[in-house]
Design a protein around this motif. Structure first.
Motif, short mmCIF file in Angstrom:
data_model
loop_
_atom_site.label_atom_id
_atom_site.label_comp_id
_atom_site.label_asym_id
_atom_site.label_seq_id
_atom_site.Cartn_x
_atom_site.Cartn_y
_atom_site.Cartn_z
N LEU A 1 14.53 18.27 64.48
CA LEU A 1 14.98 18.48 65.67
C LEU A 1 14.46 19.75 66.16
CD1 LEU A 1 18.83 17.61 65.06
CD2 LEU A 1 16.90 16.19 65.73
N SER A 2 13.79 19.72 67.47
CA SER A 2 13.07 20.69 67.70
C SER A 2 13.42 21.18 69.18
CB SER A 2 11.70 20.40 67.95
OG SER A 2 10.95 20.20 66.59
N GLY A 3 13.09 22.33 69.66
CA GLY A 3 13.24 23.07 70.92
C GLY A 3 12.19 23.04 71.86
N ARG A 4 12.35 23.89 73.15
CA ARG A 4 11.42 24.00 74.10
C ARG A 4 10.94 25.63 74.07
NH1 ARG A 4 10.93 19.58 76.63
NH2 ARG A 4 12.72 18.27 76.58
N GLY A 5 10.01 25.93 74.71
CA GLY A 5 9.41 27.29 74.75
C GLY A 5 10.35 28.07 75.79
N LEU A 6 10.08 29.23 75.53
CA LEU A 6 10.77 30.20 76.51
C LEU A 6 10.04 31.45 76.43
CD1 LEU A 6 13.25 30.49 78.57
CD2 LEU A 6 14.39 31.65 77.03
N GLY A 7 9.69 31.95 77.51
CA GLY A 7 8.86 33.22 77.61
C GLY A 7 7.37 32.96 76.69
N HIS A 8 7.02 33.87 75.90
CA HIS A 8 5.43 33.83 75.47
C HIS A 8 5.62 32.92 74.27
CE1 HIS A 8 6.99 36.58 72.32
NE2 HIS A 8 5.96 36.24 71.66
N THR A 9 6.51 32.24 73.49
CA THR A 9 6.43 31.43 72.53
C THR A 9 6.50 29.93 73.24
OG1 THR A 9 8.77 31.33 72.13
CG2 THR A 9 7.54 32.94 71.02
N GLY A 10 5.84 29.19 72.35
CA GLY A 10 5.77 27.63 72.73
C GLY A 10 6.77 26.94 72.15
N GLY A 11 7.07 25.66 72.74
CA GLY A 11 8.00 24.75 72.30
C GLY A 11 7.31 23.53 72.09
N THR A 12 7.84 23.03 70.80
CA THR A 12 7.19 21.72 70.20
C THR A 12 7.56 20.64 71.23
OG1 THR A 12 7.63 22.40 67.65
CG2 THR A 12 7.40 20.09 68.16
N LEU A 13 8.79 20.38 71.69
CA LEU A 13 8.97 19.35 72.35
C LEU A 13 8.20 19.36 73.94
CD1 LEU A 13 13.13 19.25 72.57
CD2 LEU A 13 11.32 18.09 70.84
#
Length: 425
Positions: free
Chosen positions: A111-123
């Motif tokens: 179960l993964s998430g989305r990016g916010l700011g300078h870090t990326g998100g797997t979804l």
């Protein structure tokens, strides 16, 4: 005994220890709307300033798990294992790791998430693939595990809803940095997810949430403690994040690089960390397999294709490409000593690869390609970075973020090991 939000806030404000019943009540009451946002804000700030001990943090986690349903994986025919990363720049490890571990015989509900700011998100990265969808029901998650041995998707709405609500509050009240609240946020979702074992990739460095190794170790120890207390076989690897992982930062470009790794190629640091985490996951699950050999064989790519297809993705469709590029060149000849992860992450974000608010869209073709990494010799004028954007007006702000990102030296540079430390039994 009746509880009030004021009493709970005062207890923690004055340095006291919250009792189990106090924690159970306040988390449940907040989830139901009985405790107001401003009251939970005050409590979160008190926790940030006063802390919580291991028992409090464990009970807080359990209360957030109890706020919703859990994912029942009892019928899955293989041992189950999951991995969580605390986030970084160019961290596409989940994309290669999940099908690799599944190919080795372990079911992976990720179960993964989305990016916010300078870090990326797997979804966000996976949504670069035409047709792929992140939202699955509990029944679909179980079906995909049976079909492909792995699933990467968004958490269902009824898994740890208290965490979803509290995380949004912490994000706007300056309380994100609390280690007990970070640990309980991560682990509430992982306990609710129902896997039998869990490996944590806790990153430290300029591009990580925890910039100093001592704080990263503190978080890793808290996470392992919570997992163990909840019956999960749990361990953590501390890994560096001062330089981007691999040579691509963005969404579609990271998917492309992960596919290279799954075909037995790809950047050495991505391959090495993928294998290290796979070994840890397989050991926690009690499965004897050689992930390095499996990865080199290309068989994990076949699992990737099944996994993506099972969620509607077209593995043969071309990935999105940015319409415009801009090249950053080496200012002088020598050895590339520094390529700052945070600066590269901010640049990719400003190019459209990330979002400033959760509701913002991402541009899947945007990002940064790293043509050189620290330790490599470069010549003056040689391409170092390639910026990718749909709108050339995005380049100036990205270049501003990169103004101090690169350092070239005449001294040989030794790269940091891919794994700094292991924490766990």
């Amino acid at each position: 005994m009746a509880h009030t939000a004021i009493d709970v806030i005062r207890t923690k404000r004055d340095g006291g220890r919250l009792t189990g019943p106090q924690i159970d009540w306040v988390v449940d009451a907040y989830t139901r709307g009985e405790v107001a946002e401003e009251q939970m804000s005050a409590l979160a700030m008190a926790i940030l300033l006063r802390g919580m001990d291991a028992d409090e943090t464990g009970r807080w986690t359990a209360a957030m798990v109890a706020s919703g349903n859990t994912l029942d994986l009892e019928g899955v025919r293989r041992p189950t294992a999951d991995k969580h990363s605390t986030g970084g720049v160019g961290d596409k490890i989940t994309l290669a790791l999940t099908p690799l571990v599944a190919t080795c015989g372990v079911a992976v509900p990720q179960l993964s998430g989305r990016g916010l700011g300078h870090t990326g998100g797997t979804l966000d990265k996976l949504e670069s693939i035409p047709g792929w969808r992140a939202g699955l029901s509990v029944g679909e998650i179980r079906e995909r595990l049976d079909e492909a041995g792995a699933v990467v998707c968004a958490a269902t709405e009824d898994l740890a809803p208290a965490d979803r609500k509290l995380y949004a509050l912490r994000d706007v009240t300056g309380t994100v940095e609390s280690v007990p609240l970070i640990a309980s946020s991560i682990m509430s979702k992982k306990v609710a997810e129902g896997a039998q074992s869990l490996v944590l990739d806790v990153k430290c460095g300029s591009g990580a949430f925890m910039t100093h190794v001592d704080r990263a170790r503190e978080l890793a120890e808290a996470l392992v403690s919570i997992g163990t207390a909840n019956g999960l076989n749990t361990s953590a690897l501390l890994t560096p994040m001062s330089t981007p992982l691999g040579r691509s930062v963005g969404n579609a470009v990271e998917v492309a690089e992960a596919i290279e790794v799954l075909r037995g190629e790809g950047p050495a640091d991505v391959v090495e960390l993928t294998v290290a985490l796979a070994r840890e996951m397989l050991a926690q699950a009690g499965v004897d397999a050689d992930p390095a050999r499996v990865l080199a064989s290309g068989r994990a790519y076949e699992t990737w294709c099944r996994m993506i297809t099972a969620q509607g993705g077209d593995v043969d469709a071309p990935l999105p490409r940015a319409a415009h590029t801009h090249t950053v060149v080496a200012p002088e000849s020598g050895v590339l000593a520094t390529l700052d992860a945070y600066a590269v992450g901010v640049a990719a974000w400003r190019l459209g690869a990330g979002r400033g608010r959760k509701e913002d869209p991402v541009r899947h073709g945007a990002g940064v390609l790293c043509h050189a990494k620290p330790g490599e010799r470069v010549e003056q004028g040689q391409p170092l970075l390639e910026l990718l954007a749909d709108d050339p007006a995005d380049f100036p702000q990205a270049l501003e973020a990169l103004s101090d990102a690169v350092e070239v030296s005449d001294v040989e540079v030794t790269s940091a090991p891919v794994v700094l430390e292991r924490i766990g039994a």
